[in-house]
Design a protein around this motif. Structure first.
Motif, mmCIF file in Angstrom:
data_model
loop_
_atom_site.group_PDB
_atom_site.id
_atom_site.type_symbol
_atom_site.label_atom_id
_atom_site.label_comp_id
_atom_site.label_asym_id
_atom_site.label_seq_id
_atom_site.Cartn_x
_atom_site.Cartn_y
_atom_site.Cartn_z
ATOM 1 N N LYS A 47 125.181 -33.292 41.830
ATOM 2 C CA LYS A 47 126.151 -32.895 42.855
ATOM 3 C C LYS A 47 127.520 -33.469 42.503
ATOM 4 C CE LYS A 47 127.913 -31.783 46.925
ATOM 5 N NZ LYS A 47 127.514 -32.534 48.125
ATOM 6 N N LYS A 48 128.527 -32.613 42.431
ATOM 7 C CA LYS A 48 129.873 -33.064 42.130
ATOM 8 C C LYS A 48 130.473 -33.751 43.355
ATOM 9 C CE LYS A 48 131.227 -29.798 38.507
ATOM 10 N NZ LYS A 48 131.558 -30.842 37.524
ATOM 11 N N VAL A 49 131.005 -34.939 43.141
ATOM 12 C CA VAL A 49 131.611 -35.728 44.214
ATOM 13 C C VAL A 49 132.905 -36.343 43.698
ATOM 14 C CG1 VAL A 49 131.369 -37.771 45.671
ATOM 15 C CG2 VAL A 49 129.403 -36.278 45.306
ATOM 16 N N LYS A 50 133.963 -36.271 44.505
ATOM 17 C CA LYS A 50 135.236 -36.882 44.144
ATOM 18 C C LYS A 50 135.527 -38.063 45.063
ATOM 19 C CE LYS A 50 137.499 -32.758 42.238
ATOM 20 N NZ LYS A 50 138.697 -31.883 42.312
ATOM 21 N N ILE A 51 135.847 -39.210 44.459
ATOM 22 C CA ILE A 51 136.203 -40.411 45.208
ATOM 23 C C ILE A 51 137.617 -40.825 44.822
ATOM 24 C CG2 ILE A 51 135.649 -42.821 45.700
ATOM 25 C CD1 ILE A 51 132.757 -42.238 44.915
ATOM 26 N N GLY A 52 138.510 -40.886 45.788
ATOM 27 C CA GLY A 52 139.861 -41.360 45.542
ATOM 28 C C GLY A 52 139.935 -42.848 45.842
ATOM 29 N N THR A 53 140.497 -43.618 44.943
ATOM 30 C CA THR A 53 140.593 -45.056 45.147
ATOM 31 C C THR A 53 141.931 -45.581 44.665
ATOM 32 O OG1 THR A 53 139.512 -47.187 44.702
ATOM 33 C CG2 THR A 53 139.522 -45.575 42.924
ATOM 34 N N CYS A 54 142.320 -46.749 45.152
ATOM 35 C CA CYS A 54 143.551 -47.358 44.681
ATOM 36 C C CYS A 54 143.365 -47.765 43.223
ATOM 37 C CB CYS A 54 143.928 -48.566 45.535
ATOM 38 S SG CYS A 54 143.063 -50.092 45.123
ATOM 39 N N GLY A 55 144.469 -47.890 42.488
ATOM 40 C CA GLY A 55 144.388 -48.173 41.066
ATOM 41 C C GLY A 55 144.409 -49.646 40.726
ATOM 42 N N GLN A 56 144.183 -50.519 41.710
ATOM 43 C CA GLN A 56 144.219 -51.954 41.427
ATOM 44 C C GLN A 56 142.971 -52.363 40.645
ATOM 45 O OE1 GLN A 56 142.670 -54.977 42.404
ATOM 46 N NE2 GLN A 56 144.343 -56.305 41.756
ATOM 47 N N PHE A 57 143.156 -53.217 39.669
ATOM 48 C CA PHE A 57 142.104 -53.600 38.725
ATOM 49 C C PHE A 57 140.800 -54.015 39.420
ATOM 50 C CE2 PHE A 57 140.204 -57.010 36.022
ATOM 51 C CZ PHE A 57 139.780 -56.204 34.977
ATOM 52 N N GLY A 70 126.229 -44.974 34.338
ATOM 53 C CA GLY A 70 125.318 -43.888 34.688
ATOM 54 C C GLY A 70 124.555 -44.073 35.976
ATOM 55 N N TYR A 71 124.969 -45.020 36.830
ATOM 56 C CA TYR A 71 124.204 -45.277 38.052
ATOM 57 C C TYR A 71 124.340 -44.141 39.064
ATOM 58 C CZ TYR A 71 124.111 -50.026 36.117
ATOM 59 O OH TYR A 71 123.943 -51.116 35.303
ATOM 60 N N PHE A 72 125.503 -43.528 39.145
ATOM 61 C CA PHE A 72 125.650 -42.356 40.018
ATOM 62 C C PHE A 72 124.789 -41.210 39.503
ATOM 63 C CE2 PHE A 72 130.025 -44.199 40.860
ATOM 64 C CZ PHE A 72 129.786 -44.506 42.189
ATOM 65 N N ARG A 73 124.829 -41.001 38.194
ATOM 66 C CA ARG A 73 124.089 -39.901 37.586
ATOM 67 C C ARG A 73 122.588 -40.045 37.830
ATOM 68 N NH1 ARG A 73 125.147 -34.927 35.947
ATOM 69 N NH2 ARG A 73 127.205 -35.760 35.443
ATOM 70 N N GLU A 74 122.090 -41.276 37.784
ATOM 71 C CA GLU A 74 120.672 -41.523 38.031
ATOM 72 C C GLU A 74 120.235 -41.039 39.413
ATOM 73 O OE1 GLU A 74 120.362 -45.674 35.379
ATOM 74 O OE2 GLU A 74 120.199 -45.714 37.570
ATOM 75 N N LEU A 75 121.182 -40.998 40.335
ATOM 76 C CA LEU A 75 120.889 -40.602 41.712
ATOM 77 C C LEU A 75 121.358 -39.185 42.013
ATOM 78 C CD1 LEU A 75 121.787 -43.996 43.387
ATOM 79 C CD2 LEU A 75 119.511 -43.029 43.087
ATOM 80 N N GLY A 76 121.597 -38.405 40.937
ATOM 81 C CA GLY A 76 121.926 -36.994 41.100
ATOM 82 C C GLY A 76 123.355 -36.707 41.495
ATOM 83 N N LEU A 77 124.272 -37.633 41.177
ATOM 84 C CA LEU A 77 125.677 -37.450 41.544
ATOM 85 C C LEU A 77 126.566 -37.418 40.306
ATOM 86 C CD1 LEU A 77 125.835 -40.004 44.506
ATOM 87 C CD2 LEU A 77 125.649 -37.509 44.676
ATOM 88 N N ASP A 78 127.406 -36.403 40.230
ATOM 89 C CA ASP A 78 128.412 -36.305 39.163
ATOM 90 C C ASP A 78 129.741 -36.731 39.778
ATOM 91 O OD1 ASP A 78 129.956 -35.648 36.969
ATOM 92 O OD2 ASP A 78 130.040 -33.515 37.478
ATOM 93 N N VAL A 79 130.048 -38.021 39.681
ATOM 94 C CA VAL A 79 131.188 -38.602 40.389
ATOM 95 C C VAL A 79 132.447 -38.564 39.536
ATOM 96 C CG1 VAL A 79 132.143 -40.738 41.346
ATOM 97 C CG2 VAL A 79 129.795 -40.054 41.899
ATOM 98 N N GLU A 80 133.511 -38.104 40.148
ATOM 99 C CA GLU A 80 134.841 -38.102 39.546
ATOM 100 C C GLU A 80 135.691 -39.097 40.328
ATOM 101 O OE1 GLU A 80 138.456 -34.890 38.656
ATOM 102 O OE2 GLU A 80 136.602 -34.259 39.647
ATOM 103 N N ILE A 81 136.275 -40.067 39.641
ATOM 104 C CA ILE A 81 137.076 -41.096 40.292
ATOM 105 C C ILE A 81 138.556 -40.784 40.081
ATOM 106 C CG2 ILE A 81 137.642 -43.553 40.372
ATOM 107 C CD1 ILE A 81 134.793 -44.123 39.428
ATOM 108 N N ILE A 82 139.270 -40.650 41.185
ATOM 109 C CA ILE A 82 140.688 -40.332 41.162
ATOM 110 C C ILE A 82 141.473 -41.598 41.498
ATOM 111 C CG2 ILE A 82 142.517 -38.848 42.071
ATOM 112 C CD1 ILE A 82 140.244 -37.304 40.700
ATOM 113 N N TRP A 83 142.294 -42.046 40.558
ATOM 114 C CA TRP A 83 143.114 -43.230 40.800
ATOM 115 C C TRP A 83 144.367 -42.812 41.568
ATOM 116 C CZ3 TRP A 83 143.267 -46.157 35.448
ATOM 117 C CH2 TRP A 83 141.950 -46.482 35.075
#
Length: 347
Positions: A47-57, A70-83
């Motif tokens: 499942k494609k999922v987008k998470i927006g987060t602040c860019g702080q280290f 690969g922890y998201f992938r193991e649970l069936g999630l294709d996560v895209e992280i938006i800084w």
């Protein structure tokens, strides 16, 4: 006193310095391990999922580790992280539908709700603020405690931001009238202004704090350190967490539990693996141009204090966050923590 504004180029709200050469604007980070997993399992299966987060280290570490290992992938999630450029923008992305979730401070959620946004925090990944109060190198001798800031110029990212509210709290606690301090609003690149002596002290994050101390600055209060946070605030302070649009609570409940489980696994890795291996698990864009050994030392220092092993919301920590915002006059006296947090999804 009158607000002082200084013009500086800066990377993004939510982080006050970064490794040189890293572009922390809005971007998609595709991790090596997760990408390999995607190619072998097939993106269509996740499942494609987008998470927006602040860019702080330090904000990014648990989420990026969970993705790249690969922890998201193991649970069936294709996560895209938006800084995003700070927590406020990450929330705006989510409210506008550009991302499904946002990972921001609870402070940002509380203020968004005051402006009428229908958002709630459903999980908590960080139990301390990502701020420290430090002096400029040239004032380290004269300013040795918070009480010495009376009549001084102190830098914050912006009036009403989390660092400004935290500074006001620390001043009041030390017996200093916040109105007797001049606030220089610089955005988030406070490091250069402090290093150059344009301001006398400031609320900074990492790696700016480490760089300042190397240059001769003094650490007055480090709220990223659990013992100091307990001494100054009484205990954990609900900070980084996962947020959703309120109306999507029911349809996303199962997905939220999977995200939480993956991030918890990422935090477990961060808290137990060698620091150099953790840095290897982060995007190159986050590391390029920086002092790798310093970044490893930062992770090693804070990984056990900042991140909580369970993403379940901590009511006491959340109420402490609300109390500090009420003391600063940002939230009304009758505000209840249950208005901004959903304790039912993770239990």
């Amino acid at each position: 006193m009158e607000e002082l504004k200084l013009e500086h180029d800066y990377c993004c709200p939510g982080c006050d310095t970064r490794p040189q050469g890293a572009d922390l604007g809005r971007r998609t980070v595709i991790g090596g391990i997760a990408a390999l997993a995607a190619s072998s399992l097939g993106i269509a299966q996740a499942k494609k999922v987008k998470i927006g987060t602040c860019g702080q280290f330090l904000c990014l570490v648990p989420y990026e580790v969970a993705k790249r290992r690969g922890y998201f992938r193991e649970l069936g999630l294709d996560v895209e992280i938006i800084w995003a450029k700070g927590g406020t923008q990450a929330l705006q992305f989510m409210i506008g539908g550009a991302v499904d979730y946002s990972a921001t401070s609870l402070d940002a959620v509380l203020q968004a709700r005051q402006r009428g946004a229908k958002v709630v925090q459903v999980a908590s990944s960080g139990r301390l603020p990502l701020f420290a109060l430090a002096t400029a190198p040239k004032t380290a001798g004269a300013i040795q405690a918070v009480k010495d800031l009376a009549g001084r110029t102190v830098a914050v990212s912006g009036l009403g931001n989390a660092d400004h509210l935290m500074l006001q709290y620390l001043l009041k606690r030390a017996g200093v009238d916040p109105k007797g301090v001049q606030y220089a609003t610089i955005g988030t690149n406070l490091f250069e202004a402090l290093k150059q002596g344009q301001v006398e002290a400031g609320m900074v994050q990492e790696p700016a704090l480490s760089l300042l101390k190397e240059a001769g600055g003094r650490e007055l209060v480090n709220l990223m350190d659990f013992n100091q946070a307990k001494a100054f605030m009484g205990g954990p302070y609900a900070f980084m967490g996962l947020n959703i649009r309120s109306e999507e609570r029911e349809e996303r409940a199962g997905e939220i539990r999977r995200i939480a489980k993956a991030v918890e696994k990422g935090i477990q890795f961060v808290q137990t693996a060698r620091a150099n291996v953790i840095v290897d698990s982060l995007p190159k864009e986050l590391i390029v141009g920086g002092d790798r050994k310093q970044l490893e030392a930062i992770i090693d220092r804070y990984r056990r204090s900042l991140y909580q092993s369970s993403l379940k919301l901590d009511r006491d920590a959340a109420e402490r966050t609300v109390d500090i915002q009420q003391a600063a006059g940002v939230l009304p006296a009758g505000f209840k923590v249950d208005e901004a947090l959903d304790f039912g999804i993770l239990g």
